[in-house]
Design a protein around this motif. Sequence first.
Motif, PDB file in Angstrom:
ATOM      1  N   GLU A   4     -54.636  -9.773 -38.984  1.00 61.44           N
ATOM      2  CA  GLU A   4     -55.053 -10.706 -40.035  1.00 61.44           C
ATOM      3  C   GLU A   4     -55.841  -9.975 -41.120  1.00 61.44           C
ATOM      4  O   GLU A   4     -55.588 -10.137 -42.315  1.00 61.44           O
ATOM      5  N   PHE A  46     -53.499  -7.592 -43.219  1.00 63.25           N
ATOM      6  CA  PHE A  46     -52.579  -8.256 -44.140  1.00 63.25           C
ATOM      7  C   PHE A  46     -53.300  -9.144 -45.149  1.00 63.25           C
ATOM      8  O   PHE A  46     -53.020  -9.089 -46.342  1.00 63.25           O
ATOM      9  N   ASP A  47     -54.233  -9.957 -44.692  1.00 66.17           N
ATOM     10  CA  ASP A  47     -54.862 -10.934 -45.584  1.00 66.17           C
ATOM     11  C   ASP A  47     -55.948 -10.335 -46.469  1.00 66.17           C
ATOM     12  O   ASP A  47     -56.074 -10.717 -47.628  1.00 66.17           O
ATOM     13  N   GLU A  48     -56.741  -9.420 -45.926  1.00 65.24           N
ATOM     14  CA  GLU A  48     -57.849  -8.861 -46.697  1.00 65.24           C
ATOM     15  C   GLU A  48     -57.500  -7.518 -47.338  1.00 65.24           C
ATOM     16  O   GLU A  48     -57.804  -7.289 -48.499  1.00 65.24           O
ATOM     17  N   ARG A  78     -54.376  -6.329 -47.623  1.00 62.65           N
ATOM     18  CA  ARG A  78     -53.076  -6.474 -48.302  1.00 62.65           C
ATOM     19  C   ARG A  78     -52.128  -5.305 -48.022  1.00 62.65           C
ATOM     20  O   ARG A  78     -51.394  -4.857 -48.895  1.00 62.65           O
ATOM     21  N   ALA A 103     -45.527  -6.718 -43.385  1.00 64.72           N
ATOM     22  CA  ALA A 103     -46.381  -7.804 -43.886  1.00 64.72           C
ATOM     23  C   ALA A 103     -45.554  -9.067 -44.018  1.00 64.72           C
ATOM     24  O   ALA A 103     -44.359  -9.015 -44.317  1.00 64.72           O
ATOM     25  N   ARG A 129     -45.324 -12.816 -48.894  1.00 64.40           N
ATOM     26  CA  ARG A 129     -46.462 -13.410 -49.601  1.00 64.40           C
ATOM     27  C   ARG A 129     -46.032 -14.243 -50.814  1.00 64.40           C
ATOM     28  O   ARG A 129     -46.874 -14.731 -51.554  1.00 64.40           O
TER      29      ARG A 129
END
Length: 166
Positions: free
Chosen positions: A104, A107-109, A111, A161, A164
């Motif tokens: 998490e 990927f989320d923070e 990128r 990833a 998005r």
Amino acid sequence: MPTQPPLSLIPYRPATDGPLLRTWVTTRAELMTWAGPSFSWPLDEAQLTAYAAEPDRRIWTALSPTGEPVGHVSLSGTRLGRVLIAPGARAHGLGSALVSRAVELCFDELRLPEITLGVWAHNTAALRIYEKLGFRTQQVIKDVEQVDGTPWSAVQMRLPAPDRSQ
């Protein structure tokens, strides 16, 4: 199936987390399982200090909801590694929770476009966690290391990833 306990990842603190890591890795085989051939036995403060100073490496300690250090994970470029759960905290779903939180974060923070990792082929518990999270085997390197007279094979895995654009 019980829900996994939430974990938080905080930056590695060499003064407190280094000595703790050394109590979690108590044999040559455990060291190889955790970090591959990049450290030598016995694990010592000098090696952990050099590890913490690697310029492209991010290192985290996993904390339980009560703030207790229960795990460790690092990232070098896009390569996730050095995943470790404290011996007293194993078999409670924390490995899956730790890797899920790290994915998490990547990927989320951060990128990242993908995450790669290597795991020993005989580490079936870790393989199950990675596969359940969507990692897929890219390559198996047979008998890449010899540990206590036994050949170890490495599995190289990749997780792209998520899309998005949605």
